[in-house]
Design a protein around this motif. Structure first.
Motif, PDB file in Angstrom:
ATOM      1  N   ASN A  39      -3.501  13.827  -6.288  1.00 38.22           N
ATOM      2  CA  ASN A  39      -3.333  12.583  -7.026  1.00 38.22           C
ATOM      3  C   ASN A  39      -1.844  12.290  -7.168  1.00 38.22           C
ATOM      4  O   ASN A  39      -1.000  13.105  -6.786  1.00 38.22           O
ATOM      5  N   ILE A  40      -1.519  11.154  -7.724  1.00 38.41           N
ATOM      6  CA  ILE A  40      -0.122  10.729  -7.825  1.00 38.41           C
ATOM      7  C   ILE A  40       0.690  11.690  -8.688  1.00 38.41           C
ATOM      8  O   ILE A  40       1.877  11.924  -8.433  1.00 38.41           O
ATOM      9  N   ASN A  44       3.881  13.554  -7.176  1.00 34.05           N
ATOM     10  CA  ASN A  44       5.169  13.305  -7.816  1.00 34.05           C
ATOM     11  C   ASN A  44       5.821  14.607  -8.273  1.00 34.05           C
ATOM     12  O   ASN A  44       7.028  14.805  -8.099  1.00 34.05           O
ATOM     13  N   PRO A 159       8.112   7.059 -14.659  1.00 35.95           N
ATOM     14  CA  PRO A 159       6.871   6.558 -14.065  1.00 35.95           C
ATOM     15  C   PRO A 159       7.141   5.382 -13.119  1.00 35.95           C
ATOM     16  O   PRO A 159       7.961   4.514 -13.392  1.00 35.95           O
ATOM     17  N   LEU A 160       6.464   5.382 -12.017  1.00 34.62           N
ATOM     18  CA  LEU A 160       6.578   4.321 -11.022  1.00 34.62           C
ATOM     19  C   LEU A 160       5.403   4.473 -10.074  1.00 34.62           C
ATOM     20  O   LEU A 160       4.957   5.592  -9.795  1.00 34.62           O
ATOM     21  N   PHE A 161       4.887   3.355  -9.581  1.00 34.94           N
ATOM     22  CA  PHE A 161       3.735   3.414  -8.669  1.00 34.94           C
ATOM     23  C   PHE A 161       4.060   4.268  -7.455  1.00 34.94           C
ATOM     24  O   PHE A 161       3.251   5.084  -7.013  1.00 34.94           O
ATOM     25  N   VAL A 162       5.272   4.081  -6.917  1.00 34.73           N
ATOM     26  CA  VAL A 162       5.758   4.942  -5.838  1.00 34.73           C
ATOM     27  C   VAL A 162       6.712   5.953  -6.469  1.00 34.73           C
ATOM     28  O   VAL A 162       7.666   5.555  -7.132  1.00 34.73           O
ATOM     29  N   PRO A 163       6.484   7.267  -6.299  1.00 36.06           N
ATOM     30  CA  PRO A 163       7.366   8.270  -6.926  1.00 36.06           C
ATOM     31  C   PRO A 163       8.834   8.032  -6.602  1.00 36.06           C
ATOM     32  O   PRO A 163       9.191   7.782  -5.448  1.00 36.06           O
ATOM     33  N   ARG A 164       9.672   8.086  -7.614  1.00 30.53           N
ATOM     34  CA  ARG A 164      11.090   7.821  -7.412  1.00 30.53           C
ATOM     35  C   ARG A 164      11.728   8.844  -6.478  1.00 30.53           C
ATOM     36  O   ARG A 164      12.635   8.518  -5.710  1.00 30.53           O
TER      37      ARG A 164
END
Length: 341
Positions: A39-40, A44, A159-164
């Protein structure tokens, strides 16, 4: 069929492709055995912990391109972490980061002066610097502790939809694709291939190597900053793992330790592979020393495959006559064949 075999063999000789293949295998294996799948949050977490190694390994790679060696990465990473969480923790966050980066670049420049001007062995010099920096870190922070600015933590782990961390890694890869075509990037490969040819072309070998050490030092400091944000504390022993892991990432990424060939993208993939292996082994029930043995075996295989591939490529070049055309740009003429892929 023959054309397919030739194409497959050509791809497998590419160190970056091999590194991508190995990473894909372990990622798929991890995903298949992870309860509930990936999962994200898991991705991440993996990328955040991978990022310091990615950046530090890039710095070591740049030095290796010029046929030099640098063992000081772990020391700079540790000192940057300790300073950010203690002495500089009361400073403005970005002022503290700039100070740490400048210090990293200065340490890299010192390495370069001792190796290039002083004509001292790079392994001895950078090992001594590593020991000194680790000692300083212990003096500053004898026991784990300290604090990390929330701004810094938010920048790396927010937090960000695409991992920083993924965004940063992609930016580093794109920056490399640009840098390898600059004069300095071309000269780094050329120096690693043939110093004398570069010298005869009017380029200062010393300046190229000095630049590689200095940039590497700054990158080690960046790795220390990112590591501080990831673990959110200071630890004078935290950088010790980077001493060997940076070279392991380079080996898996297909860069030759003799200089003059390889790719930063391969190193990035190698670093990501090193950090995903423990996760895969954990979900299949392998822990402790078995993980270390497995990783060591993988590195040996990667080095062997790279050596066999290099010999095969060398034999192939010996049987093919070089084309008579001379590049219009003398700087382009210095680019070693297959460098920087």
């Amino acid at each position: 069929m023959n054309n397919l075999r030739v194409t497959a063999a050509s791809w497998l000789r590419n160190g970056t492709f091999r590194a991508a293949l190995v990473l894909a295998v372990f990622l798929l294996a991890w995903a298949s055995r992870q309860l509930g799948g990936l999962n994200i949050f898991l991705i991440n977490s993996w990328l955040v912990l991978s990022l310091p190694l990615v950046i530090a390994a890039i710095g070591v790679t740049l030095v290796i391109f010029t046929r030099q060696f640098d063992l000081s990465a772990a020391g700079v990473v540790t000192l940057a972490n300790v300073l950010l969480t203690t002495t500089l923790s009361q400073q403005n966050t970005w002022v503290a980061v700039v100070i740490v980066l400048a210090l990293g670049a200065a340490i890299g420049a010192l390495n370069a002066l001792l190796v290039i001007v002083g004509k001292l062995p790079a392994i001895a010099v950078t090992l001594a610097v590593l020991i000194i920096l680790n000692g300083l870190a212990l003096v500053i922070l004898p026991a784990p502790g300290g604090r990390v600015s929330k701004e810094l933590v938010q920048l790396i782990t927010g937090p960000l939809f695409v991992p920083r961390s993924l965004i940063i890694i992609v930016v580093l890869a794109l920056a490399w694709l640009v840098f390898r075509r600059t004069r300095l990037g071309i000269y780094m490969f050329a120096v690693g291939q043939d110093e004398e040819a570069v010298r005869l072309s009017g380029v200062s070998v010393a300046r190229v190597q000095f630049a590689s050490f200095t940039i590497a030092g700054a990158l080690y400091a960046v790795a220390g900053v990112v590591l501080s944000a990831a673990i959110q504390t200071g630890d004078a022993a935290i950088g010790s793992t980077y001493l060997l892991q940076t070279f392991a990432a380079i080996a898996i990424g297909g860069t030759a330790f003799i200089g003059g060939s390889g790719s930063v993208i391969g190193t990035i993939l190698g670093a990501l592979t090193l950090t995903v292996i423990p996760k895969f082994l954990f979900v299949v029930g392998i822990n402790g020393w078995a993980q270390t043995i497995f990783t060591g075996a993988l590195i040996i295989v990667a080095v062997l495959v790279g050596a066999v591939s290099a010999r095969s490529e060398s034999k192939k070049k010996q049987t093919v006559q070089p084309p008579p055309d001379v590049p219009a740009d003398p700087h382009t003429a210095l680019i070693p064949e297959g460098a920087g892929r």
